[in-house]
Design a protein around this motif. Sequence first.
Motif, mmCIF file in Angstrom:
data_model
loop_
_atom_site.group_PDB
_atom_site.id
_atom_site.type_symbol
_atom_site.label_atom_id
_atom_site.label_comp_id
_atom_site.label_asym_id
_atom_site.label_seq_id
_atom_site.Cartn_x
_atom_site.Cartn_y
_atom_site.Cartn_z
ATOM 1 N N VAL A 57 0.840 -1.191 0.000
ATOM 2 C CA VAL A 57 0.000 0.000 0.000
ATOM 3 C C VAL A 57 0.875 1.240 0.000
ATOM 4 O O VAL A 57 1.829 1.352 0.769
ATOM 5 C CB VAL A 57 -0.928 0.014 1.244
ATOM 6 C CG1 VAL A 57 -1.706 1.307 1.332
ATOM 7 C CG2 VAL A 57 -1.870 -1.177 1.209
ATOM 8 N N GLY A 58 0.549 2.157 -0.885
ATOM 9 C CA GLY A 58 1.218 3.452 -0.925
ATOM 10 C C GLY A 58 0.182 4.543 -0.735
ATOM 11 O O GLY A 58 -1.024 4.303 -0.768
ATOM 12 N N MET A 59 0.660 5.748 -0.539
ATOM 13 C CA MET A 59 -0.237 6.872 -0.307
ATOM 14 C C MET A 59 0.360 8.101 -0.974
ATOM 15 O O MET A 59 1.565 8.311 -0.923
ATOM 16 C CB MET A 59 -0.390 7.103 1.193
ATOM 17 C CG MET A 59 -1.382 8.146 1.579
ATOM 18 S SD MET A 59 -1.605 8.112 3.378
ATOM 19 C CE MET A 59 -2.726 9.456 3.576
ATOM 20 N N PHE A 60 -0.494 8.897 -1.595
ATOM 21 C CA PHE A 60 -0.023 10.144 -2.173
ATOM 22 C C PHE A 60 -1.087 11.201 -1.974
ATOM 23 O O PHE A 60 -2.244 10.910 -1.715
ATOM 24 C CB PHE A 60 0.319 9.979 -3.658
ATOM 25 C CG PHE A 60 -0.880 9.752 -4.540
ATOM 26 C CD1 PHE A 60 -1.518 10.813 -5.150
ATOM 27 C CD2 PHE A 60 -1.360 8.474 -4.740
ATOM 28 C CE1 PHE A 60 -2.623 10.606 -5.953
ATOM 29 C CE2 PHE A 60 -2.454 8.249 -5.549
ATOM 30 C CZ PHE A 60 -3.100 9.317 -6.155
ATOM 31 N N GLY A 61 -0.653 12.445 -2.075
ATOM 32 C CA GLY A 61 -1.596 13.540 -1.956
ATOM 33 C C GLY A 61 -0.969 14.835 -2.405
ATOM 34 O O GLY A 61 0.248 14.942 -2.571
#
Length: 149
Positions: A57-61
């Motif tokens: 799982v990765g996260m970006f914003g």
Amino acid sequence: MAAGSVDWGATPTDPEAISALLEKVVAVRGADSRFVLDELARLNRTRFGGALDLRRVGMFGQSAGGFTAAQTMHDDRRFLAGIDMDGEMDYVGGREPDGTHLSGVAPDGLDRPLLLMGSEGSGDYRQQPSWAAFWAAFWANTRGWKADV
């Protein structure tokens, strides 16, 4: 106040109050992100029959979302990679960034990949004071892959 409307209170103007509000916003967004991942894991066991690979799982914003991605990675090891697009990395509260209100990810660093992506003049760490202070600390303390573009 109209029936059914919400009184969110006055917008703070004191730099310390704004800093406190920013810290709370990032903490709540991080908690929301962890909640979503917890719920996906629950649904994966029950409804999705294990079809989701939640080990990657990765996260970006963008903006505060990018700040949240980096801080959430710091706070929860299940998030294995992240991208911060134009997100400031300190709780400055309306004052000029000076490196004294950095997020926890700066002094602790990460052992997983984080990409800082900024646009010229706004998110470029060479021109953005909060990124300059963050990047100096983060770069020195990070054991994982890191890059800026």
